[in-house]
Design an enzyme around this catalytic site. Structure first.
Site, PDB file in Angstrom:
ATOM      1  CB  SER A  16     -62.616  32.634 -42.376  1.00  0.00           C
ATOM      2  OG  SER A  16     -63.945  32.523 -42.913  1.00  0.00           O
ATOM      3  NE  ARG A  17     -64.225  31.529 -47.269  1.00  0.00           N
ATOM      4  CZ  ARG A  17     -65.019  31.827 -48.101  1.00  0.00           C
ATOM      5  NH1 ARG A  17     -64.815  32.392 -49.108  1.00  0.00           N
ATOM      6  NH2 ARG A  17     -66.384  31.711 -47.668  1.00  0.00           N
ATOM      7  CG  ASP A  65     -75.273  29.356 -39.191  1.00  0.00           C
ATOM      8  OD1 ASP A  65     -75.079  30.306 -39.801  1.00  0.00           O
ATOM      9  OD2 ASP A  65     -75.643  28.557 -39.539  1.00  0.00           O
ATOM     10  CB  SER A 144     -74.016  45.264 -51.438  1.00  0.00           C
ATOM     11  OG  SER A 144     -73.920  45.194 -53.004  1.00  0.00           O
ATOM     12  CE1 TYR A 157     -74.934  39.625 -51.118  1.00  0.00           C
ATOM     13  CE2 TYR A 157     -75.048  41.463 -52.674  1.00  0.00           C
ATOM     14  CZ  TYR A 157     -74.222  40.768 -51.992  1.00  0.00           C
ATOM     15  OH  TYR A 157     -73.255  41.277 -51.481  1.00  0.00           O
ATOM     16  CB  ILE A 190     -64.766  44.227 -53.042  1.00  0.00           C
ATOM     17  CG1 ILE A 190     -65.358  45.500 -52.984  1.00  0.00           C
ATOM     18  CG2 ILE A 190     -63.213  43.958 -52.588  1.00  0.00           C
ATOM     19  CD1 ILE A 190     -64.508  46.809 -52.991  1.00  0.00           C
TER      20      ILE A 190
HETATM   21  P1  NDP Z   1     -66.585  35.821 -49.205  1.00  0.00           P
HETATM   22  O1  NDP Z   1     -67.448  34.778 -49.663  1.00  0.00           O
HETATM   23  O2  NDP Z   1     -64.881  36.215 -49.627  1.00  0.00           O
HETATM   24  O3  NDP Z   1     -66.285  35.654 -47.556  1.00  0.00           O
HETATM   25  C1  NDP Z   1     -67.519  35.479 -46.729  1.00  0.00           C
HETATM   26  C2  NDP Z   1     -67.152  35.154 -45.418  1.00  0.00           C
HETATM   27  O4  NDP Z   1     -68.525  35.164 -44.718  1.00  0.00           O
HETATM   28  C3  NDP Z   1     -66.373  34.048 -44.919  1.00  0.00           C
HETATM   29  O5  NDP Z   1     -65.675  34.281 -43.726  1.00  0.00           O
HETATM   30  C4  NDP Z   1     -67.305  33.092 -44.716  1.00  0.00           C
HETATM   31  O6  NDP Z   1     -67.053  32.270 -43.445  1.00  0.00           O
HETATM   32  C5  NDP Z   1     -68.576  34.012 -43.953  1.00  0.00           C
HETATM   33  N1  NDP Z   1     -69.689  33.455 -43.623  1.00  0.00           N
HETATM   34  C6  NDP Z   1     -70.468  33.013 -44.823  1.00  0.00           C
HETATM   35  N2  NDP Z   1     -71.771  32.392 -44.222  1.00  0.00           N
HETATM   36  C7  NDP Z   1     -71.585  32.562 -42.863  1.00  0.00           C
HETATM   37  C8  NDP Z   1     -72.496  32.098 -41.954  1.00  0.00           C
HETATM   38  N3  NDP Z   1     -73.703  31.692 -42.175  1.00  0.00           N
HETATM   39  N4  NDP Z   1     -72.205  32.249 -40.443  1.00  0.00           N
HETATM   40  C9  NDP Z   1     -70.523  32.951 -40.279  1.00  0.00           C
HETATM   41  N5  NDP Z   1     -69.963  33.331 -41.211  1.00  0.00           N
HETATM   42  C10 NDP Z   1     -70.424  33.037 -42.415  1.00  0.00           C
HETATM   43  O7  NDP Z   1     -67.237  37.186 -49.309  1.00  0.00           O
HETATM   44  P2  NDP Z   1     -66.874  38.576 -49.352  1.00  0.00           P
HETATM   45  O8  NDP Z   1     -65.541  38.786 -48.395  1.00  0.00           O
HETATM   46  O9  NDP Z   1     -66.876  39.052 -50.922  1.00  0.00           O
HETATM   47  O10 NDP Z   1     -67.835  39.499 -48.661  1.00  0.00           O
HETATM   48  C11 NDP Z   1     -68.208  39.982 -47.424  1.00  0.00           C
HETATM   49  C12 NDP Z   1     -69.200  40.765 -47.492  1.00  0.00           C
HETATM   50  O11 NDP Z   1     -69.229  42.049 -48.396  1.00  0.00           O
HETATM   51  C13 NDP Z   1     -70.758  40.033 -47.508  1.00  0.00           C
HETATM   52  O12 NDP Z   1     -71.695  40.594 -46.635  1.00  0.00           O
HETATM   53  C14 NDP Z   1     -70.904  40.511 -49.049  1.00  0.00           C
HETATM   54  O13 NDP Z   1     -72.253  40.345 -49.282  1.00  0.00           O
HETATM   55  C15 NDP Z   1     -70.232  41.885 -48.821  1.00  0.00           C
HETATM   56  N6  NDP Z   1     -70.023  42.434 -50.272  1.00  0.00           N
HETATM   57  C16 NDP Z   1     -68.927  42.061 -51.225  1.00  0.00           C
HETATM   58  C17 NDP Z   1     -68.780  42.645 -52.319  1.00  0.00           C
HETATM   59  C18 NDP Z   1     -67.803  41.878 -53.243  1.00  0.00           C
HETATM   60  O14 NDP Z   1     -67.910  42.313 -54.424  1.00  0.00           O
HETATM   61  N7  NDP Z   1     -67.075  41.019 -52.998  1.00  0.00           N
HETATM   62  C19 NDP Z   1     -69.677  43.636 -52.819  1.00  0.00           C
HETATM   63  C20 NDP Z   1     -70.721  44.330 -51.866  1.00  0.00           C
HETATM   64  C21 NDP Z   1     -70.825  43.654 -50.562  1.00  0.00           C
HETATM   65  P3  NDP Z   1     -66.257  30.440 -44.162  1.00  0.00           P
HETATM   66  O15 NDP Z   1     -64.941  30.852 -44.572  1.00  0.00           O
HETATM   67  O16 NDP Z   1     -66.484  29.799 -42.944  1.00  0.00           O
HETATM   68  O17 NDP Z   1     -67.330  30.248 -45.320  1.00  0.00           O
END
Ligand code: NDP
Length: 249
Positions: A16-17, A65, A144, A157, A190
Site C-alpha cells: 500500500s505504501r 495481516d 535490510s 529489527y 531508502i
Molecule cells: P512503510 O512503513 O513505508 O510501509 C510498510 C508496508 O508494510 C505498508 O504497506 C504496510 O501496510 C505494510 N505492513 C506493515 N505491517 C503489516 C502487516 N502486519 N501485515 C501486512 N502488511 C503490513 O515501510 P517501507 O516501505 O520503508 O519498508 C518496506 C520493507 O523494506 C520493510 O520490510 C522494511 O523493513 C524494508 N526496508 C526499508 C528500508 C528503508 O530505508 N525504508 C531499509 C531497509 C529495509 P499499511 O499501509 O496497511 O500499514
C-alpha cells in the site's frame, strides 16, 4: 529483447505504501498482473490497485495481516483460483519498533520478529505448492543492510532481517530442484514513511556512511525486484543483493 514480465502473476505483501507500492507498480509496468496485501491503509491500497489497472494489468488489493498464517493461505488461494498461478512472491511487509536492548519491551521484540520474520515463513510456505505445480517461481524477500551489519537500537529489527537471509538460503536449497528460486534484497537507507520517523541528525549520519552519498528511493529497490522476478536472473538463487549505495560493503 527487453525485459518483460508479461503473463506473470505477482504478489507483494505490504504494497500500500513505500517500497512495496513502488515494487507493485514497477512489476505492472513490466507487464505483470499484481496483487498486494496491506494491514490498515485501505484507501492507499485501493489507489495502488487502480494505478495497476490503469496500466492495463489485473490487480488485487487484499487486507491481510502478514503475521496470520490462515490469511496467507486465503490470499494465495484467491490469486491461484482467479489467475491460475503465482509466479512471483515479494515478501516486503515489515515494521520497526526501535529501542536499546536495555529498554526494549517483550512486545517490541515479539511484534517485530513476528511481523518481519514469521510473515516470510507464512507466505513462502503457502506459495511453494502452487509454484511447484507451475514448475517454477521466484521468491524475493526484503531484508535490510542492518540484517548484515547490525545497528544499535534495532536488535529486534536486525535479528528479523538477518533471520530472513538464513531462511531464504535454506528455502533456496530445499526448493531449487523444483525450479523455485529464492533471493534477498537488502536495502540501505531508502526514503519512505518508515525512515521519515528518523531525526535529522541520524539521517545525516546515514548519508555520511553511504559511499554514494545520498538516500536511495523506493524505485531503485523495485528495479532489483524486477530483475529477480524475471528470467534474466534464472541462474541466481540463495543470493543477497545489497541495494544500499555501498553502505554495507
Ligand atoms: P512503510 O512503513 O513505508 O510501509 C510498510 C508496508 O508494510 C505498508 O504497506 C504496510 O501496510 C505494510 N505492513 C506493515 N505491517 C503489516 C502487516 N502486519 N501485515 C501486512 N502488511 C503490513 O515501510 P517501507 O516501505 O520503508 O519498508 C518496506 C520493507 O523494506 C520493510 O520490510 C522494511 O523493513 C524494508 N526496508 C526499508 C528500508 C528503508 O530505508 N525504508 C531499509 C531497509 C529495509 P499499511 O499501509 O496497511 O500499514
Amino acid at each position: 529483447m527487453g525485459l518483460s514480465l508479461e503473463g506473470k502473476t505477482c504478489l507483494v505483501t505490504g504494497g500500500s505504501r513505500g517500497i512495496g507500492k513502488a515494487i507493485a507498480l514497477k512489476l505492472a509496468e513490466f507487464g505483470a498482473d499484481v496483487a498486494i496485501t496491506y494491514a490498515r491503509s485501505a484507501n492507499a491500497a485501493n489507489e495502488v490497485k487502480a494505478e495497476i489497472e490503469a496500466k492495463g494489468r489485473n490487480a488485487k488489493a487484499i487486507q491481510a495481516d502478514a503475521v496470520d498464517f490462515a490469511e496467507a493461505e486465503k490470499v494465495i488461494n484467491e490469486i491461484v483460483s482467479d489467475w491460475g498461478k503465482l509466479d512471483v512472491l515479494v515478501n516486503n511487509a515489515g515494521i520497526t519498533k526501535d529501542n536499546l536492548i536495555l529498554r526494549m519491551s517483550e512486545d517490541q521484540w515479539d511484534d517485530v520478529i513476528t511481523t518481519n520474520l514469521k510473515s516470510i515463513f507464512n507466505y513462502s510456505k503457502v506459495a511453494a505448492r502452487p509454484m511447484m505445480k507451475n514448475r517454477g517461481g521466484s521468491i524475493i524477500n526484503i531484508s535490510s543492510v542492518v540484517g548484515i551489519s547490525g545497528n544499535a537500537g534495532q536488535s529486534n529489527y536486525s535479528a528479523s532481517k538477518a533471520g530472513i537471509i538464513g531462511f531464504t538460503k535454506s528455502y533456496a536449497k530445499e526448493l531449487a530442484s523444483r525450479n523455485i528460486r529464492a533471493n534477498v534484497i537488502a536495502p540501505g537507507y531508502i526514503t519512505t514513511d518508515m525512515t521519515d520517523a528518523l531525526d535529522e541528525k541520524v539521517l545525516e549520519g546515514i548519508k555520511e556512511a553511504t559511499p554514494l552519498g545520498r538516500a536511495g528511493n523506493a524505485d531503485e529497490i523495485a528495479d532489483a525486484v524486477v530483475f529477480l522476478s524475471s528470467d534474466m536472473s534464472s541462474y541466481i538463487t540463495g543470493e543477497t543483493i545489497r541495494v544500499d549505495g555501498g553502505m554495507a560493503m
